[in-house]
Motif scaffolding. Structure first.
Motif, PDB file in Angstrom:
ATOM      1  N   UNK A  52       0.823  -1.208   0.000  1.00 37.56           N
ATOM      2  CA  UNK A  52       0.000   0.000   0.000  1.00 37.56           C
ATOM      3  C   UNK A  52       0.859   1.260   0.000  1.00 37.56           C
ATOM      4  N   UNK A  53       2.039   1.173   0.568  1.00 40.38           N
ATOM      5  CA  UNK A  53       2.950   2.307   0.612  1.00 40.38           C
ATOM      6  C   UNK A  53       3.335   2.773  -0.793  1.00 40.38           C
ATOM      7  N   UNK A  54       3.271   1.874  -1.756  1.00 34.58           N
ATOM      8  CA  UNK A  54       3.698   2.175  -3.123  1.00 34.58           C
ATOM      9  C   UNK A  54       2.591   2.742  -4.008  1.00 34.58           C
ATOM     10  N   UNK A  55       1.395   2.883  -3.490  1.00 31.55           N
ATOM     11  CA  UNK A  55       0.291   3.430  -4.293  1.00 31.55           C
ATOM     12  C   UNK A  55       0.638   4.828  -4.795  1.00 31.55           C
ATOM     13  N   UNK A  56       0.982   5.721  -3.890  1.00 32.63           N
ATOM     14  CA  UNK A  56       1.323   7.094  -4.276  1.00 32.63           C
ATOM     15  C   UNK A  56       2.581   7.143  -5.138  1.00 32.63           C
ATOM     16  N   UNK A  57       3.507   6.235  -4.878  1.00 26.33           N
ATOM     17  CA  UNK A  57       4.741   6.208  -5.661  1.00 26.33           C
ATOM     18  C   UNK A  57       4.433   5.870  -7.120  1.00 26.33           C
ATOM     19  N   UNK A  58       3.555   4.894  -7.354  1.00 28.23           N
ATOM     20  CA  UNK A  58       3.175   4.545  -8.731  1.00 28.23           C
ATOM     21  C   UNK A  58       2.535   5.735  -9.434  1.00 28.23           C
ATOM     22  N   UNK A 107       2.191   8.553 -28.933  1.00 29.63           N
ATOM     23  CA  UNK A 107       1.380   8.244 -30.114  1.00 29.63           C
ATOM     24  C   UNK A 107       1.609   9.348 -31.133  1.00 29.63           C
ATOM     25  N   UNK A 108       1.962   8.976 -32.344  1.00 25.70           N
ATOM     26  CA  UNK A 108       2.237   9.944 -33.410  1.00 25.70           C
ATOM     27  C   UNK A 108       3.248  11.005 -32.978  1.00 25.70           C
ATOM     28  N   UNK A 109       4.255  10.587 -32.224  1.00 24.56           N
ATOM     29  CA  UNK A 109       5.318  11.490 -31.811  1.00 24.56           C
ATOM     30  C   UNK A 109       5.016  12.376 -30.623  1.00 24.56           C
ATOM     31  N   UNK A 110       3.827  12.257 -30.059  1.00 26.91           N
ATOM     32  CA  UNK A 110       3.447  13.092 -28.919  1.00 26.91           C
ATOM     33  C   UNK A 110       3.141  12.227 -27.700  1.00 26.91           C
ATOM     34  N   UNK A 111       3.496  12.712 -26.535  1.00 28.67           N
ATOM     35  CA  UNK A 111       3.157  12.016 -25.298  1.00 28.67           C
ATOM     36  C   UNK A 111       1.666  12.193 -25.048  1.00 28.67           C
ATOM     37  N   UNK A 112       0.952  11.076 -24.968  1.00 24.25           N
ATOM     38  CA  UNK A 112      -0.498  11.107 -24.753  1.00 24.25           C
ATOM     39  C   UNK A 112      -0.876  10.628 -23.361  1.00 24.25           C
ATOM     40  N   UNK A 113       0.119  10.134 -22.619  1.00 21.73           N
ATOM     41  CA  UNK A 113      -0.133   9.628 -21.268  1.00 21.73           C
ATOM     42  C   UNK A 113       1.139   9.015 -20.736  1.00 21.73           C
ATOM     43  N   UNK A 114       1.006   8.303 -19.620  1.00 18.79           N
ATOM     44  CA  UNK A 114       2.168   7.648 -19.024  1.00 18.79           C
ATOM     45  C   UNK A 114       1.698   6.557 -18.079  1.00 18.79           C
ATOM     46  N   UNK A 115       2.619   5.645 -17.784  1.00 17.67           N
ATOM     47  CA  UNK A 115       2.363   4.581 -16.817  1.00 17.67           C
ATOM     48  C   UNK A 115       3.389   4.682 -15.702  1.00 17.67           C
ATOM     49  N   UNK A 116       2.936   4.397 -14.492  1.00 18.23           N
ATOM     50  CA  UNK A 116       3.820   4.315 -13.343  1.00 18.23           C
ATOM     51  C   UNK A 116       3.554   3.015 -12.607  1.00 18.23           C
ATOM     52  N   UNK A 117       4.620   2.321 -12.224  1.00 22.64           N
ATOM     53  CA  UNK A 117       4.510   1.025 -11.560  1.00 22.64           C
ATOM     54  C   UNK A 117       5.380   1.041 -10.309  1.00 22.64           C
ATOM     55  N   UNK A 118       4.826   0.529  -9.209  1.00 18.92           N
ATOM     56  CA  UNK A 118       5.617   0.471  -7.976  1.00 18.92           C
ATOM     57  C   UNK A 118       5.103  -0.611  -7.049  1.00 18.92           C
ATOM     58  N   UNK A 119       6.024  -1.319  -6.434  1.00 17.95           N
ATOM     59  CA  UNK A 119       5.815  -2.255  -5.339  1.00 17.95           C
ATOM     60  C   UNK A 119       6.901  -3.314  -5.328  1.00 17.95           C
TER      61      UNK A 119
END
Length: 141
Positions: A52-58, A107-119
């Protein structure tokens, strides 16, 4: 007027699913956050057993990758003592990290989002996030 593309819910869910599949294969339960290009949370998964400590980190890893427009681990060397970016981790009310596990989604050379993973370890987090980002590139390019 500026027209831009951003990540939608269905694509964000796919990215989170790919990350969860990879994490399950590795036997490392993860917290997985997917944000749009402005760093706003679209979807979040907390696998059974993820810390649970890694929720905010992700979420912070995803936010930082979207804002920086590069993988979080790429920035780390530039923020070490003696480097021009030293102290950057204290910026943006603490919503900035250079820990590995945050990747932009392009997507098409532009950042459309991001992913973060932690734990997991930083290396495990990075592997899971990189896998999901790579799958995004294969599916949507």
């Amino acid at each position: 007027m500026l027209t831009k593309q951003t990540l939608g819910y269905e694509a964000a869910e796919k990215v989170a699913s790919w990350a969860a599949e990879k994490a399950a294969q590795m036997g490392v339960p993860q917290n997985i956050a997917v944000v749009d290009d402005a760093g706003h949370l679209i979807t979040f998964r907390r696998m059974d057993g993820a810390k649970f400590f890694s929720i905010e980190i992700a979420m912070t890893k995803a936010y930082a990758a979207a804002g920086l427009r590069v993988a979080t681990h790429v920035v780390a060397p530039k923020t070490q003592p003696g480097m021009p970016g030293y102290g950057a981790q204290a910026l943006n009310r603490g919503k900035f990290t250079t820990l590995g596990g945050g990747f932009p989604l392009v997507f098409n050379g532009a950042v459309v989002g991001a992913i973060g993973v932690s734990s997991g370890t930083v290396e495990q987090d990075t592997e899971v996030a990189e896998y999901a980002a790579r799958r995004f590139n294969e599916e949507f390019q």
